[in-house]
Design a protein around this motif. Structure first.
Motif, PDB file in Angstrom:
ATOM      1  N   GLU A   1      13.391  18.901  45.341  1.00 41.12           N
ATOM      2  CA  GLU A   1      13.522  18.529  43.932  1.00 41.12           C
ATOM      3  C   GLU A   1      13.923  19.746  43.106  1.00 41.12           C
ATOM      4  N   GLN A   2      13.320  20.894  43.400  1.00 37.90           N
ATOM      5  CA  GLN A   2      13.682  22.119  42.690  1.00 37.90           C
ATOM      6  C   GLN A   2      15.142  22.477  42.925  1.00 37.90           C
ATOM      7  N   ILE A   3      15.600  22.311  44.153  1.00 38.71           N
ATOM      8  CA  ILE A   3      17.000  22.590  44.491  1.00 38.71           C
ATOM      9  C   ILE A   3      17.928  21.647  43.725  1.00 38.71           C
ATOM     10  N   ALA A   4      17.571  20.377  43.668  1.00 39.10           N
ATOM     11  CA  ALA A   4      18.395  19.403  42.953  1.00 39.10           C
ATOM     12  C   ALA A   4      18.493  19.766  41.474  1.00 39.10           C
TER      13      ALA A   4
ATOM     14  N   ILE B   1      21.556  15.730  49.142  1.00 39.20           N
ATOM     15  CA  ILE B   1      20.988  16.127  47.852  1.00 39.20           C
ATOM     16  C   ILE B   1      22.065  16.682  46.923  1.00 39.20           C
ATOM     17  N   THR B   2      22.867  17.613  47.419  1.00 32.94           N
ATOM     18  CA  THR B   2      23.885  18.229  46.568  1.00 32.94           C
ATOM     19  C   THR B   2      24.987  17.236  46.198  1.00 32.94           C
ATOM     20  N   GLY B   3      25.296  16.320  47.107  1.00 29.85           N
ATOM     21  CA  GLY B   3      26.285  15.286  46.796  1.00 29.85           C
ATOM     22  C   GLY B   3      25.793  14.340  45.712  1.00 29.85           C
ATOM     23  N   PHE B   4      24.527  13.965  45.796  1.00 23.61           N
ATOM     24  CA  PHE B   4      23.941  13.112  44.758  1.00 23.61           C
ATOM     25  C   PHE B   4      23.988  13.819  43.400  1.00 23.61           C
ATOM     26  N   VAL B   5      23.606  15.082  43.371  1.00 22.45           N
ATOM     27  CA  VAL B   5      23.611  15.830  42.117  1.00 22.45           C
ATOM     28  C   VAL B   5      25.025  15.930  41.556  1.00 22.45           C
ATOM     29  N   HIS B   6      25.985  16.177  42.423  1.00 19.25           N
ATOM     30  CA  HIS B   6      27.381  16.286  41.993  1.00 19.25           C
ATOM     31  C   HIS B   6      27.819  15.015  41.277  1.00 19.25           C
ATOM     32  N   GLY B   7      27.486  13.854  41.843  1.00 15.12           N
ATOM     33  CA  GLY B   7      27.896  12.583  41.248  1.00 15.12           C
ATOM     34  C   GLY B   7      27.236  12.318  39.903  1.00 15.12           C
ATOM     35  N   THR B   8      25.932  12.550  39.822  1.00 16.69           N
ATOM     36  CA  THR B   8      25.243  12.295  38.563  1.00 16.69           C
ATOM     37  C   THR B   8      25.612  13.326  37.500  1.00 16.69           C
ATOM     38  N   ALA B   9      25.868  14.557  37.914  1.00 14.17           N
ATOM     39  CA  ALA B   9      26.284  15.576  36.950  1.00 14.17           C
ATOM     40  C   ALA B   9      27.655  15.234  36.364  1.00 14.17           C
ATOM     41  N   ARG B  10      28.537  14.672  37.179  1.00  9.66           N
ATOM     42  CA  ARG B  10      29.841  14.260  36.666  1.00  9.66           C
ATOM     43  C   ARG B  10      29.663  13.225  35.547  1.00  9.66           C
TER      44      ARG B  10
ATOM     45  N   LEU C   1      17.184  10.636  42.073  1.00 14.02           N
ATOM     46  CA  LEU C   1      16.618  11.731  42.857  1.00 14.02           C
ATOM     47  C   LEU C   1      15.372  11.282  43.602  1.00 14.02           C
ATOM     48  N   GLN C   2      14.501  10.557  42.922  1.00 15.45           N
ATOM     49  CA  GLN C   2      13.278  10.098  43.589  1.00 15.45           C
ATOM     50  C   GLN C   2      13.589   9.119  44.714  1.00 15.45           C
ATOM     51  N   ARG C   3      14.594   8.291  44.543  1.00 19.31           N
ATOM     52  CA  ARG C   3      14.954   7.331  45.603  1.00 19.31           C
ATOM     53  C   ARG C   3      15.587   8.058  46.801  1.00 19.31           C
ATOM     54  N   VAL C   4      16.377   9.095  46.525  1.00 22.04           N
ATOM     55  CA  VAL C   4      16.943   9.888  47.615  1.00 22.04           C
ATOM     56  C   VAL C   4      15.822  10.586  48.384  1.00 22.04           C
TER      57      VAL C   4
ATOM     58  N   ILE D   1      14.635  10.377  52.402  1.00 27.01           N
ATOM     59  CA  ILE D   1      14.431  11.527  53.278  1.00 27.01           C
ATOM     60  C   ILE D   1      13.013  11.517  53.835  1.00 27.01           C
ATOM     61  N   GLU D   2      12.054  11.139  53.004  1.00 27.84           N
ATOM     62  CA  GLU D   2      10.666  11.066  53.454  1.00 27.84           C
ATOM     63  C   GLU D   2      10.501  10.062  54.589  1.00 27.84           C
ATOM     64  N   ALA D   3      11.211   8.938  54.498  1.00 23.31           N
ATOM     65  CA  ALA D   3      11.160   7.943  55.570  1.00 23.31           C
ATOM     66  C   ALA D   3      11.712   8.520  56.863  1.00 23.31           C
ATOM     67  N   LEU D   4      12.776   9.319  56.763  1.00 24.29           N
ATOM     68  CA  LEU D   4      13.352   9.956  57.949  1.00 24.29           C
ATOM     69  C   LEU D   4      12.375  10.955  58.556  1.00 24.29           C
TER      70      LEU D   4
END
Length: 256
Positions: A108-111, A166-175, A239-242, A246-249
């Protein structure tokens, strides 16, 4: 939005500059002192203020109040300068040694650090990331991000994939956040003004009997978010859903 590609310059010269294994020194008499760092910082300032499309060696020289040709003593050209800019801003992300919340807190901190980086430097969203800049700051950033999930039961490939997710998700939402922030200046209308102008027409065509689900959900979301779209909500919810995925994995891999 145009796309810029890193790594277009001479590999040997770019890597030498990135890792500072070779750098011109000295000062021309009567001229302002220059350095690779000053040139790169000026280029970042141009991109931040005017967009990546405005970036040129000439524009950077103007910001530094020097002749364009003086820059080439330090940086071979725009492709190499662009690589230096990227690696420099990648060095801005905080990398604390201890983050509460275990691996989930670390991710989460990284995101959030990546989210803030895109908002500070929106031009990063125009950069194709499939050819990374192999500089010290990006390497350190990647190493830190991988350490967030090291030793939690994932394979090395899965660790890399989690960081990419994580970084891909952030990239999309930041756009979405940057586009929303720029919408008013680009169109001359605030969100409230845009909706006010369209509301009379929408009331005629948005028939709840014809589109019952869209009408119900759209109204609920608009009232909750005070807008048709909230970049901040999209980031926080997504972010929480992502992280849940990952937690499930992780639980699957560890039997937890």
């Amino acid at each position: 939005m145009s796309v810029e590609y890193s790594g277009k310059g001479d590999p040997a010269r770019s890597l030498a500059l990135l890792w500072r294994t070779s750098e011109p020194t000295g000062r021309r008499k009567g001229k302002p002192e220059l350095s690779v760092e000053r040139i790169v910082r000026a280029a970042i300032e141009v991109a931040d203020a005017e967009g990546l499309q405005a970036l040129s060696m000439r524009r950077v020289a103007e910001r530094l109040s020097v002749g364009t040709m003086s820059l080439y003593t330090y940086v071979p050209g725009k492709p190499e300068l662009f690589d230096l800019m990227l690696d420099t801003v990648y060095g801005e992300t905080a990398r604390p040694a201890d983050v509460p919340g275990g691996w989930r807190g670390r991710l989460e901190q990284i995101a959030r650090e990546n989210w803030a980086l895109y908002l500070r430097h929106p031009w990063l969203l125009q950069v194709a990331a499939n050819r990374p800049v192999l500089g010290p700051n990006l390497t350190a950033k990647y190493d830190h991000e991988l350490s967030a999930v090291d030793g939690i039961g994932l394979t090395d490939v899965e660790m890399d994939s989690v960081i990419t997710l994580i970084t891909g998700f952030v990239h999309g939402t930041a756009r979405g956040a940057v586009e929303a922030a720029q919408a008013e200046s680009m169109t001359g209308l605030s969100d409230e003004q845009w909706w006010a102008a369209h509301a009379p027409f929408l009331s005629r065509i948005a028939d709840p009997a014809r589109f019952p689900t869209a009408s119900r959900v759209g109204q609920a979301a608009g009232e909750a978010l005070n807008s048709a779209y909230s970049p901040e909500h999209a980031f926080e919810f997504g972010l929480q859903r992502v992280l849940d995925g990952i937690e499930a994995l992780v639980k699957q891999r560890t039997g937890g």
